[in-house]
Design an enzyme around this catalytic site. Structure first.
Site: not given
Ligand code: UDP
Ligand code: MG
Length: 139
Positions: A104, A11, A51, A114, A59, A117, A93, A128, A87
């Site tokens: 992360r 990112k 997204y 973070n 958010f 992705h 996250t 994707e 993952r």
């Molecule tokens: N995100 C955020 N605030 C939150 C949750 C997610 O800014 O409370 C952002 C963060 O960059 C995250 C992305 O949105 O990676 C996608 O969220 P997701 O729940 O899919 O998390 P991920 O799969 O990336 O762990």
């Molecule tokens: Mg996700």
């Protein structure tokens, strides 16, 4: 459907902070093969589309602004059990909750910024990957 592949982005925060090399080295050391890769920047419209599943979340606006704020590295990765193993490699996250040694935990600053992705299912990995790459860009 190809089930041994996942999709990742390094990112804008991690690119800006000079972590591309370290993150790619960690990905390779964990046994992933790079199938496709590019340095690129998402337009706000493309970030919004990528997204879209989060569009009702509070958010979403900030996420779209952040993800289009600078260059990213997009890549397709291959390994047995790729989605789940990747993952695990990236961690939770929220970097404060990510296991020590995960990407992360090492490179992310906040829940929003973070560092990386990782796709959450084989189906989304395929969607994707196709969003960013055509078949001839995959090796
Ligand atoms: N995100 C955020 N605030 C939150 C949750 C997610 O800014 O409370 C952002 C963060 O960059 C995250 C992305 O949105 O990676 C996608 O969220 P997701 O729940 O899919 O998390 P991920 O799969 O990336 O762990
Ligand atoms: Mg996700």
């Amino acid at each position: 459907m190809v089930t041994n592949r996942t999709f990742t982005m390094i990112k804008p925060d991690a690119v800006k902070n000079g972590h591309i090399g370290a993150i790619l080295a960690q990905i390779n050391a964990a046994g992933f093969r790079i199938v496709a890769m590019k340095l690129t920047q998402l337009s706000p419209a493309k970030a919004a589309k990528f997204y879209e599943v989060h569009k009702e979340r509070p958010f979403y606006g900030e996420l779209v602004d952040f993800m289009s704020s600078g260059p990213i590295v997009a890549a397709i990765l291959e390994k047995e059990n790729a989605v789940e193993d990747f993952r695990k490699l990236i961690g939770a996250t929220d970097p404060a909750k990510a296991d020590p040694g995960t990407i992360r935990a090492l490179y992310a600053q906040s829940m929003g910024e973070n560092a990386v992705h990782g796709s959450d299912s084989d189906e989304n990995a395929q969607i994707e990957s196709a969003f960013h790459f055509s078949g001839v860009e995959e090796f």
